[in-house]
Structures are given as structure tokens and as C-alpha cells.
Design an enzyme around this catalytic site. Structure first.
Site, mmCIF file in Angstrom:
data_model
loop_
_atom_site.group_PDB
_atom_site.id
_atom_site.type_symbol
_atom_site.label_atom_id
_atom_site.label_comp_id
_atom_site.label_asym_id
_atom_site.label_seq_id
_atom_site.Cartn_x
_atom_site.Cartn_y
_atom_site.Cartn_z
ATOM 1 N N GLY A 134 -47.786 57.802 1.835
ATOM 2 C CA GLY A 134 -47.545 56.746 0.850
ATOM 3 C C GLY A 134 -46.791 57.307 -0.353
ATOM 4 O O GLY A 134 -47.144 58.366 -0.848
ATOM 5 N N ARG A 187 -44.475 57.585 7.592
ATOM 6 C CA ARG A 187 -45.613 58.133 8.328
ATOM 7 C C ARG A 187 -45.086 58.363 9.736
ATOM 8 O O ARG A 187 -44.512 57.459 10.339
ATOM 9 C CB ARG A 187 -46.782 57.152 8.310
ATOM 10 C CG ARG A 187 -47.211 56.762 6.878
ATOM 11 C CD ARG A 187 -48.536 56.009 6.888
ATOM 12 N NE ARG A 187 -48.724 55.230 5.669
ATOM 13 C CZ ARG A 187 -49.294 55.684 4.562
ATOM 14 N NH1 ARG A 187 -49.715 56.924 4.492
ATOM 15 N NH2 ARG A 187 -49.453 54.896 3.518
ATOM 16 N N SER A 188 -45.227 59.586 10.252
ATOM 17 C CA SER A 188 -44.614 59.919 11.541
ATOM 18 C C SER A 188 -45.666 60.217 12.603
ATOM 19 O O SER A 188 -46.395 61.203 12.515
ATOM 20 C CB SER A 188 -43.706 61.151 11.364
ATOM 21 O OG SER A 188 -43.349 61.678 12.621
ATOM 22 N N ASP A 209 -53.176 64.020 1.649
ATOM 23 C CA ASP A 209 -53.994 64.847 2.540
ATOM 24 C C ASP A 209 -53.413 64.927 3.957
ATOM 25 O O ASP A 209 -53.397 65.997 4.574
ATOM 26 C CB ASP A 209 -55.449 64.345 2.571
ATOM 27 C CG ASP A 209 -55.558 62.870 2.933
ATOM 28 O OD1 ASP A 209 -54.538 62.158 2.870
ATOM 29 O OD2 ASP A 209 -56.665 62.433 3.283
ATOM 30 N N THR A 213 -49.876 61.682 -4.214
ATOM 31 C CA THR A 213 -50.515 60.484 -3.669
ATOM 32 C C THR A 213 -51.235 59.763 -4.800
ATOM 33 O O THR A 213 -51.804 60.422 -5.677
ATOM 34 C CB THR A 213 -51.534 60.810 -2.549
ATOM 35 O OG1 THR A 213 -52.347 59.644 -2.295
ATOM 36 C CG2 THR A 213 -52.476 61.956 -2.909
ATOM 37 N N ASP A 273 -53.863 58.264 -4.424
ATOM 38 C CA ASP A 273 -55.302 58.249 -4.097
ATOM 39 C C ASP A 273 -56.127 59.326 -4.804
ATOM 40 O O ASP A 273 -57.345 59.216 -4.875
ATOM 41 C CB ASP A 273 -55.494 58.384 -2.579
ATOM 42 C CG ASP A 273 -55.204 57.079 -1.859
ATOM 43 O OD1 ASP A 273 -54.916 56.083 -2.536
ATOM 44 O OD2 ASP A 273 -55.266 57.062 -0.612
ATOM 45 N N ASP A 304 -57.046 62.144 -3.741
ATOM 46 C CA ASP A 304 -58.117 62.597 -2.846
ATOM 47 C C ASP A 304 -57.892 64.013 -2.308
ATOM 48 O O ASP A 304 -58.237 64.304 -1.166
ATOM 49 C CB ASP A 304 -58.288 61.595 -1.682
ATOM 50 C CG ASP A 304 -56.999 61.356 -0.914
ATOM 51 O OD1 ASP A 304 -55.927 61.832 -1.354
ATOM 52 O OD2 ASP A 304 -57.055 60.680 0.127
ATOM 53 N N ARG A 326 -57.754 53.628 0.524
ATOM 54 C CA ARG A 326 -58.353 53.388 1.844
ATOM 55 C C ARG A 326 -59.718 54.055 1.978
ATOM 56 O O ARG A 326 -60.675 53.458 2.424
ATOM 57 C CB ARG A 326 -57.426 53.979 2.910
ATOM 58 C CG ARG A 326 -56.777 52.983 3.776
ATOM 59 C CD ARG A 326 -55.921 53.684 4.787
ATOM 60 N NE ARG A 326 -55.230 54.832 4.191
ATOM 61 C CZ ARG A 326 -54.035 55.259 4.557
ATOM 62 N NH1 ARG A 326 -53.395 54.626 5.490
ATOM 63 N NH2 ARG A 326 -53.474 56.317 3.999
ATOM 64 N N ALA A 329 -65.175 46.651 -16.160
ATOM 65 C CA ALA A 329 -65.511 45.783 -15.030
ATOM 66 C C ALA A 329 -67.003 45.432 -15.037
ATOM 67 O O ALA A 329 -67.829 46.207 -15.522
ATOM 68 C CB ALA A 329 -65.161 46.499 -13.733
HETATM 69 N N1 LIG Z 1 -53.503 65.821 11.751
HETATM 70 C C1 LIG Z 1 -52.188 65.763 11.577
HETATM 71 N N2 LIG Z 1 -51.353 66.512 12.336
HETATM 72 C C2 LIG Z 1 -50.019 66.468 12.163
HETATM 73 N N3 LIG Z 1 -49.412 65.688 11.251
HETATM 74 C C3 LIG Z 1 -50.188 64.919 10.481
HETATM 75 C C4 LIG Z 1 -51.608 64.917 10.595
HETATM 76 N N4 LIG Z 1 -52.104 64.036 9.677
HETATM 77 C C5 LIG Z 1 -51.043 63.504 9.051
HETATM 78 N N5 LIG Z 1 -49.889 64.031 9.513
HETATM 79 C C6 LIG Z 1 -48.516 63.682 9.137
HETATM 80 O O1 LIG Z 1 -48.427 63.342 7.759
HETATM 81 C C7 LIG Z 1 -47.969 61.990 7.634
HETATM 82 C C8 LIG Z 1 -48.521 61.369 6.384
HETATM 83 O O2 LIG Z 1 -49.933 61.306 6.448
HETATM 84 P P1 LIG Z 1 -50.739 60.076 5.820
HETATM 85 O O3 LIG Z 1 -52.192 60.346 6.013
HETATM 86 O O4 LIG Z 1 -50.196 58.808 6.356
HETATM 87 O O5 LIG Z 1 -50.331 60.085 4.284
HETATM 88 P P2 LIG Z 1 -50.709 61.066 3.086
HETATM 89 O O6 LIG Z 1 -50.013 62.356 3.296
HETATM 90 O O7 LIG Z 1 -50.152 60.354 1.890
HETATM 91 O O8 LIG Z 1 -52.188 61.193 3.062
HETATM 92 C C9 LIG Z 1 -48.390 61.335 8.927
HETATM 93 O O9 LIG Z 1 -47.635 60.187 9.208
HETATM 94 C C10 LIG Z 1 -48.102 62.442 9.934
HETATM 95 O O10 LIG Z 1 -46.736 62.528 10.231
HETATM 96 O O1 LIG Z 2 -48.432 51.645 2.433
HETATM 97 P P1 LIG Z 2 -49.417 51.471 3.532
HETATM 98 O O2 LIG Z 2 -48.953 52.099 4.794
HETATM 99 O O3 LIG Z 2 -49.806 50.050 3.652
HETATM 100 O O4 LIG Z 2 -50.747 52.273 3.160
HETATM 101 C C1 LIG Z 2 -51.652 51.876 2.184
HETATM 102 C C2 LIG Z 2 -52.432 53.073 1.776
HETATM 103 O O5 LIG Z 2 -51.573 54.035 1.158
HETATM 104 C C3 LIG Z 2 -52.087 54.400 -0.105
HETATM 105 O O6 LIG Z 2 -51.435 53.603 -1.084
HETATM 106 C C4 LIG Z 2 -51.781 55.845 -0.382
HETATM 107 O O7 LIG Z 2 -52.406 56.642 0.597
HETATM 108 P P2 LIG Z 2 -51.727 57.959 1.111
HETATM 109 O O8 LIG Z 2 -51.280 58.724 -0.089
HETATM 110 O O9 LIG Z 2 -52.809 58.667 1.890
HETATM 111 O O10 LIG Z 2 -50.566 57.611 1.968
HETATM 112 C C5 LIG Z 2 -53.574 54.058 -0.042
HETATM 113 O O11 LIG Z 2 -54.142 53.860 -1.318
HETATM 114 C C6 LIG Z 2 -53.539 52.807 0.766
HETATM 115 O O12 LIG Z 2 -54.767 52.607 1.392
HETATM 116 MG MG LIG Z 3 -53.821 60.254 2.201
#
Ligand SMILES: Nc1ncnc2c1ncn2[C@@H]1O[C@H](COP(=O)(O)OP(=O)(O)O)[C@@H](O)[C@H]1O
Ligand SMILES: O=P(O)(O)OC[C@H]1O[C@](O)(COP(=O)(O)O)[C@@H](O)[C@@H]1O
Ligand SMILES: [Mg+2]
Length: 328
Positions: free
Chosen positions: A16, A77-78, A108, A131, A133, A135, A177, A192
Site C-alpha cells: 500500500g 502487490r505481486s 511488513d 506504510t 499501518d 505495524d 487491516r 471518540a
Molecule cells: N511471504 C512473502 N514472500 C514473498 N513476497 C512477499 C511475501 N509477503 C509479501 N510479499 C510481497 O510484498 C508485496 C507487498 O506486501 P503487502 O503485505 O501487500 O504490503 P505491505 O508491504 O505494505 O505490508 C506482496 O504483494 C508480495 O509481492
Molecule cells: O489498497 P488495498 O489493496 O485496498 O489495501 C488496503 C490496506 O492497505 C493499507 O492501507 C496499508 O497496508 P499495507 O501497508 O500493509 O499495504 C491497510 O491499512 C489497508 O487495510
Molecule cells: Mg502491511
């Protein structure tokens, strides 16, 4: 561990998007130029790495981006990068461009991907927490979180105006999320009536009691903040349940959604992203691989990615205590 001489660094944004990602890209690239490195941009995160969407960056590409929301490199997201075959393709493309260092700006999930990639192919990689989040362990704040909280609070202030004028009860859903950081900050920062987060379950009965008590206390407006993916359900679902138990309330639901991901980064996010961009390049040059650059107590620290992602950051118990006391 062998320290490799780094000549060409590629940077990407993944997951995100978050306000301040552009500031982090700019700082990374400018720091690279400062140290006479060649800098490359990978477009659309890991998806672009697999599809060889990689371009050499020059100064003009990063001018006037510090203050802009979103990410000039785009994000994605891949699914393919989750597979060993996808990651192999990605590595081969990096080799084609002779990339010998990688900066991953993301959450993460993105850092989990970077960690796996480093373990499989040994390419020096470093993470920047990007991010909304918040987190990730290993940093007090992630890039984008502060701006997202400011946006949420500004929106909730506006909702309060109309809520008070009409004596309405509003359920406002904020993003996160699996993480209640935005919700808890917005809960404290916008007074709130109650705040529901994914990490803690609040039974509907307790929420009903809280709202009844506030009616008795003649509270002027009631805004309940709910993190998406909360254990008791989303804002619409909870509003339906409350309607059945408190039919005398005029109830409305607002989902803030992706509004929270856009906009110009706050001063805090700009400064954080800038420090981390410089720290990422310097970290790679000093042989700090498979780590995430973060800021703790105003100092840059490098934390092994495995710890930053596994040590899933919990909402501070004290914040939870404060939100409870101030909403009673
Ligand atoms: N366990 C994993 N192994 C390999 N690639 C991952 C894994 N988890 C996430 N990724 C890669 O990182 C991308 C972003 O992760 P995502 O959880 O959607 O967002 P964020 O990095 O913001 O938390 C995923 O679409 C995927 O390509
Ligand atoms: O943009 P999408 O794919 O609808 O995802 C929504 C999610 O992405 C976020 O905005 C950011 O999360 P990540 O940084 O893990 O991608 C979350 O707060 C939310 O739940
Ligand atoms: Mg995340």
C-alpha cells in the site's frame, strides 16, 4: 560477512502506498548521488522487478517530489514474487542491470519479500518502513503513519460538526487491516466515544453500555472509531447491531478508506523519510544487509528484517488505557 563494494542501487516502493514514500525515494537517490553511485528505479514494486521495468534515475526524476503524496515509482502487490520462480526472474533482471544493492520501501509484506530475496540470492538489500499501518517493529513510526492519522483526525473533526448539529451517532471506519494504530491515535486525537481495534475484542454489550452511559451524561455527540478488520466486525456491521439495541439513536456510517493514503506528507513524515533514505544508502555501503533502517528515540537504528516483521508491533497498552479513560 563480506562487505561488497556497491556501485548501483535500485529502489522500489511496494504494498500500500504511503505519504512520504516520494520523500524516501528522493532521499535515497540524492544520497546515492552524493556518494557517486548510479541509481535505478524499479516501477510497480516487485511486479516491475519481475517484468524488468527498471530505469536509470537522474536528478530531474526526483526534483519536487519530496512534498508529493503517492509514489512516482508506483506500487503494487505481486503474487508472482511470492513464488520462487518469480523471485528468480526478478533476480535475473537485476543482474541484467548490474544492480548490486536494493532499497525496498514498504510494509511488513514487502520487507518479508526482501528478506526471502536476500536469503535466496544474497543481493545486499535494506528496507525502509513505508506504510500507513505503523505495524513494523524496529522503528517508532513508519513513513506515512503520521500523515494518515492527521488526515483521519481532520476528517473526524468535520464529521463531528454535523454529528453534533443533528444529535447523531456516527461509526467511522479507519484503515488498518490487522493493526489498530491509526484507530487508537484517531480515538485519542478526536475524543471518540469508543475505539475498536483488531488487536482487542470489545463485546457489543460493552459498547451498548458505554453509549447508554454517554446518553445519561448528556454528551453532545458520539463518534465511534472502528479499525477495518476489527474483531467485532466493520463499521457497517457494528452499526447494524447497535441500531437493534438502541433504536432511538439516529445512526450514520462513514468509511474513510483510501482517503487516508493520499495527500502531501506531514513535516514529521518528510523528515523521517529523508533520514531513512540517507540511512539506507549509508547502511548498504557499510555492509548492513537484510536490515531495516528505522528511527527509535530520534536515532537511526538498523534492525534485522526478520525481527522487524516477526516482532509484530502491538498497540501500546498505555494508549489503550488513555483512550478508555478519556472516552468514559
Ligand atoms: N511471504 C512473502 N514472500 C514473498 N513476497 C512477499 C511475501 N509477503 C509479501 N510479499 C510481497 O510484498 C508485496 C507487498 O506486501 P503487502 O503485505 O501487500 O504490503 P505491505 O508491504 O505494505 O505490508 C506482496 O504483494 C508480495 O509481492
Ligand atoms: O489498497 P488495498 O489493496 O485496498 O489495501 C488496503 C490496506 O492497505 C493499507 O492501507 C496499508 O497496508 P499495507 O501497508 O500493509 O499495504 C491497510 O491499512 C489497508 O487495510
Ligand atoms: Mg502491511
Amino acid at each position: 560477512m563480506e562487505i561488497k563494494t556497491i556501485k548501483r542501487i535500485a529502489v522500489l516502493t511496494s504494498g500500500g502506498d504511503a505519504p512520504g514514500m516520494n520523500a524516501a525515494i528522493r532521499a535515497t537517490v540524492r544520497a546515492g548521488f552524493f556518494y557517486n553511485l548510479e541509481m535505478y528505479g524499479i516501477f510497480r514494486g516487485y511486479e516491475g522487478m519481475i517484468q524488468n521495468d527498471i530505469k536509470k534515475l537522474e536528478s530531474k526524476h526526483i526534483s519536487h517530489i519530496l512534498e508529493r503524496g503517492g509514489t512516482i515509482l508506483k506500487s503494487a502487490r505481486s503474487q508472482e514474487f511470492r513464488t520462487p520462480e518469480g523471485r528468480k526472474k526478478a533476480f535475473e533482471n537485476l543482474q541484467k542491470h548490474k544492480i548490486d544493492g536494493l532499497v525496498v520501501i514498504g510494509g511488513d509484506g514487502s520487507l518479508t519479500g526482501a528478506h526471502l530475496f536476500y536469503k535466496e540470492f544474497g543481493i545486499p538489500a535494506i528496507g525502509i518502513p513505508g506504510t500507513i499501518d505503523n505495524d513494523l517493529a524496529g522503528t517508532d513510526l513508519t513513513v506515512g503513519f503520521d500523515t494518515a492519522c492527521n488526515t483521519a483526525i481532520e476528517a473526524i473533526d468535520k464529521i463531528r460538526d454535523t454529528a453534533t448539529s443533528h444529535d447523531r451517532l456516527f461509526f467511522v471506519e479507519v484503515m488498518g487491516r490487522d493493526a489498530g494504530f491509526i484507530a487508537i491515535n484517531a480515538g485519542i486525537g478526536s475524543a471518540a466515544a469508543a475505539t475498536l481495534i483488531p488487536e482487542k475484542k470489545m463485546p457489543i454489550e460493552r459498547l451498548v453500555e458505554r453509549l447508554k452511559a454517554r446518553t445519561k451524561a448528556m454528551k453532545q455527540s458520539n463518534i465511534v472509531i472502528i479499525a477495518e478488520g476489527g474483531k467485532s466486525g466493520g463499521a457497517a456491521e457494528i452499526a447494524e447491531k447497535i441500531k437493534k439495541q438502541l433504536p432511538y439513536y439516529d445512526i450514520k456510517v462513514t468509511i474513510l478508506g483510501h482517503l487516508q493514503r493520499g495527500g502531501a506528507p506531514s513535516s514529521l513524515d518528510r523528515v523521517l523519510a529523508s533520514k531513512l533514505g540517507v540511512a539506507a544508502v549509508e547502511g548498504l555501503m557499510q555492509g548492513k544487509y537484510d536490515v531495516m533502517a528505522g528511527v527509535i528515540n530520534n536515532k537511526v537504528v538498523y534492525t534485522p528484517i526478520a525481527k522487524a516483521i516477526v516482532g509484530h508491533k502491538e498497540v501500546d497498552e498505555y494508549d489503550f488505557h488513555v483512550v478508555k479513560i478519556l472516552s468514559t
